[in-house]
Design an enzyme around this catalytic site. Structure first.
Site, PDB file in Angstrom:
ATOM      1  N   GLU A 210       0.825  -1.166  -0.086  1.00  0.00           N
ATOM      2  CA  GLU A 210      -0.156  -0.042   0.201  1.00  0.00           C
ATOM      3  C   GLU A 210       1.000   1.270   0.126  1.00  0.00           C
ATOM      4  O   GLU A 210       0.344   2.031  -0.703  1.00  0.00           O
ATOM      5  CB  GLU A 210      -0.842   0.060   1.219  1.00  0.00           C
ATOM      6  CG  GLU A 210      -1.643   1.282   1.272  1.00  0.00           C
ATOM      7  CD  GLU A 210      -2.253   1.253   2.751  1.00  0.00           C
ATOM      8  OE1 GLU A 210      -2.522   2.183   3.416  1.00  0.00           O
ATOM      9  OE2 GLU A 210      -2.334   0.292   3.427  1.00  0.00           O
TER      10      GLU A 210
ATOM     11  N   ASP B 254       0.743   3.923  -2.882  1.00  0.00           N
ATOM     12  CA  ASP B 254       0.365   5.304  -2.647  1.00  0.00           C
ATOM     13  C   ASP B 254       1.386   6.335  -3.437  1.00  0.00           C
ATOM     14  O   ASP B 254       1.017   7.214  -4.153  1.00  0.00           O
ATOM     15  CB  ASP B 254       0.155   5.634  -1.165  1.00  0.00           C
ATOM     16  CG  ASP B 254       0.296   6.828  -0.885  1.00  0.00           C
ATOM     17  OD1 ASP B 254      -1.127   7.361  -1.206  1.00  0.00           O
ATOM     18  OD2 ASP B 254       1.106   7.586  -0.495  1.00  0.00           O
TER      19      ASP B 254
ATOM     20  N   ASP C 111      -7.344   1.397   0.401  1.00  0.00           N
ATOM     21  CA  ASP C 111      -6.091   0.769   0.849  1.00  0.00           C
ATOM     22  C   ASP C 111      -5.749  -0.380   0.017  1.00  0.00           C
ATOM     23  O   ASP C 111      -4.468  -0.431  -0.307  1.00  0.00           O
ATOM     24  CB  ASP C 111      -5.745   0.394   2.300  1.00  0.00           C
ATOM     25  CG  ASP C 111      -5.932   1.626   3.086  1.00  0.00           C
ATOM     26  OD1 ASP C 111      -5.880   2.885   2.837  1.00  0.00           O
ATOM     27  OD2 ASP C 111      -6.178   1.494   4.525  1.00  0.00           O
TER      28      ASP C 111
ATOM     29  N   GLU D 152      -4.554   0.462  -3.627  1.00  0.00           N
ATOM     30  CA  GLU D 152      -3.194   0.919  -3.638  1.00  0.00           C
ATOM     31  C   GLU D 152      -2.267   0.063  -3.447  1.00  0.00           C
ATOM     32  O   GLU D 152      -1.178  -0.246  -3.995  1.00  0.00           O
ATOM     33  CB  GLU D 152      -2.738   2.136  -2.466  1.00  0.00           C
ATOM     34  CG  GLU D 152      -3.685   3.244  -2.450  1.00  0.00           C
ATOM     35  CD  GLU D 152      -3.424   4.256  -1.441  1.00  0.00           C
ATOM     36  OE1 GLU D 152      -3.530   5.416  -1.632  1.00  0.00           O
ATOM     37  OE2 GLU D 152      -3.074   3.766  -0.273  1.00  0.00           O
TER      38      GLU D 152
END
Length: 244
Positions: A55, A59, A128, A131
């Site tokens: 994640e 991101d 989440d 990502e």
């Protein structure tokens, strides 16, 4: 041979092949399993690795790809306008919207508590996980494939007015308008309700002595954001410039 389906404790997850088709990228079974492992499941299974590192990676990739696209595609926009457009499509709400369209929720490995309380459809968990899937694509195929995933599923949200509206910082917008036009203090009246495992909060916006809209959400912050968004049209009509 098709990649192995991810496991979800005692509950079998759907076959991963349709998910790959929707994503537009194939991820190895080991990386996919990690990308779909929420910390609640990992904890119940004795401390398995979670998707949080993927994640973190995803991101960063997401932010870079969206920023690069906006910078190159909108040369006339100011820094503030670019930042607002980016925020609208990398927000938790926007990424959760993408995940629902892809059917990712059914594949996430969740602990019993999260599963019972609808974790597979929670915005935060879905965002989440998306990502993490971007991070997984990066690990298995490199930056070009990860960027293509963002281009395929996230950048089209720039043309979605509902996503743009949800991504607006309505609390800041309300506060700035109230300050600029001397309307008085902005406050949110919060009332909590519901059981501890599924709390609901009602937020009511007051500006000066005027009560505006209310909204209910699972967190105080989201209830405040929603109340501000629901109040904006009426508040805007009350601004001195709107009556001139």
């Amino acid at each position: 041979m098709a990649p192995a389906s991810p496991r979800q404790g005692r509950h079998a997850a759907p076959d991963s092949d349709p998910l790959f088709e929707r994503l537009g990228v194939t991820i190895t079974s080991e990386t996919l399993e990690l990308a779909l492992t929420h910390r609640s499941f990992a904890y119940e299974q004795g401390g398995l690795p979670t998707n949080e590192r993927l994640e973190f990676l995803g991101d960063a990739v997401l932010g870079y790809v969206v920023t690069d696209h906006l910078f190159k595609s909108f040369p006339a926009l100011s820094e503030g306008d670019l930042a607002r457009r980016r925020a609208s499509i990398v927000s938790t709400h926007a990424l959760a919207h993408v995940c629902r369209g892809l059917g990712v929720g059914a594949h996430i490995r969740l602990g019993e508590g999260e599963r019972r309380t609808g974790g597979a459809d929670k915005d935060s968990i879905l965002a989440d996980t998306f990502e993490a899937l971007i991070g997984a694509a990066y690990i298995d195929h490199g930056p070009v494939a990860a960027a293509a995933l963002v281009h395929r599923h996230v950048l089209p949200l720039l043309d979605d007015p509902q996503i743009a509206r949800a991504g607006t910082d309505w609390k800041t917008k309300v506060a700035e308008a109230a300050s600029r036009h001397s309307l008085g203090d902005v406050r949110y009246e919060i009332v909590g309700q519901g059981p501890a495992h599924d709390p609901r909060f009602r937020a009511t916006l007051w500006v000066g002595g005027t009560e505006y809209a209310s909204a209910v959400a699972s967190s105080k912050k989201q209830a405040e954001r929603d109340a501000a968004a629901e109040s904006w049209a009426r508040l805007e009509a009350d601004l001195p410039t709107a009556r001139d």
